[in-house]
Scaffold this motif. Sequence first.
Motif, mmCIF file in Angstrom:
data_model
loop_
_atom_site.group_PDB
_atom_site.id
_atom_site.type_symbol
_atom_site.label_atom_id
_atom_site.label_comp_id
_atom_site.label_asym_id
_atom_site.label_seq_id
_atom_site.Cartn_x
_atom_site.Cartn_y
_atom_site.Cartn_z
ATOM 1 N N CYS A 2 12.913 13.612 -10.276
ATOM 2 C CA CYS A 2 12.056 14.583 -9.590
ATOM 3 C C CYS A 2 10.597 14.499 -10.020
ATOM 4 C CB CYS A 2 12.589 15.997 -9.795
ATOM 5 S SG CYS A 2 14.068 16.332 -8.840
ATOM 6 N N TRP A 3 10.355 14.241 -11.300
ATOM 7 C CA TRP A 3 8.970 14.170 -11.764
ATOM 8 C C TRP A 3 8.227 13.025 -11.085
ATOM 9 C CZ3 TRP A 3 5.953 17.531 -14.033
ATOM 10 C CH2 TRP A 3 6.518 18.548 -14.789
ATOM 11 N N SER A 4 8.801 11.850 -11.102
ATOM 12 C CA SER A 4 8.094 10.708 -10.518
ATOM 13 C C SER A 4 8.022 10.811 -8.999
ATOM 14 C CB SER A 4 8.740 9.389 -10.949
ATOM 15 O OG SER A 4 10.078 9.333 -10.540
ATOM 16 N N SER A 5 9.061 11.345 -8.365
ATOM 17 C CA SER A 5 9.016 11.546 -6.906
ATOM 18 C C SER A 5 7.937 12.552 -6.538
ATOM 19 C CB SER A 5 10.369 12.026 -6.384
ATOM 20 O OG SER A 5 11.338 11.036 -6.512
ATOM 21 N N ALA A 6 7.856 13.649 -7.292
ATOM 22 C CA ALA A 6 6.839 14.666 -7.022
ATOM 23 C C ALA A 6 5.431 14.095 -7.173
ATOM 24 C CB ALA A 6 7.030 15.860 -7.942
ATOM 25 N N GLU A 7 5.209 13.349 -8.224
ATOM 26 C CA GLU A 7 3.890 12.740 -8.424
ATOM 27 C C GLU A 7 3.574 11.749 -7.308
ATOM 28 O OE1 GLU A 7 4.055 11.025 -12.289
ATOM 29 O OE2 GLU A 7 3.657 12.935 -13.297
ATOM 30 N N MET A 58 9.446 5.254 -1.908
ATOM 31 C CA MET A 58 8.205 4.621 -2.353
ATOM 32 C C MET A 58 8.504 3.580 -3.428
ATOM 33 S SD MET A 58 5.584 7.770 -2.522
ATOM 34 C CE MET A 58 4.130 7.268 -1.662
ATOM 35 N N PRO A 59 7.824 2.462 -3.371
ATOM 36 C CA PRO A 59 8.063 1.432 -4.392
ATOM 37 C C PRO A 59 7.566 1.882 -5.769
ATOM 38 C CG PRO A 59 6.264 0.795 -2.942
ATOM 39 C CD PRO A 59 6.831 2.058 -2.393
ATOM 40 N N GLY A 60 8.329 1.544 -6.782
ATOM 41 C CA GLY A 60 7.919 1.837 -8.145
ATOM 42 C C GLY A 60 8.229 3.241 -8.626
#
Length: 64
Positions: A41-46, A34-36
């Motif tokens: 793990c935190w940002s990927s999960a969100e 996903m862009p941005g």
Amino acid sequence: MEAVFAELAADLAPVYRRRDLRANGVLYQRGLLMPGVAGNCWSSAEAVGLDRPYRLHHLLERAH
């Protein structure tokens, strides 16, 4: 885009022996693509709609 991602997930499916790990692996791959997204793990999960990153942590740290 969804068709390309489904093809990627199908190609990676044999890597994961268990269904739950396969699902977590697909979520992690989706988050990374996903862009941005920062790539942790935190940002990927969100990005993929999870409340907490513990499923992805387990995949990267303890899953066999």
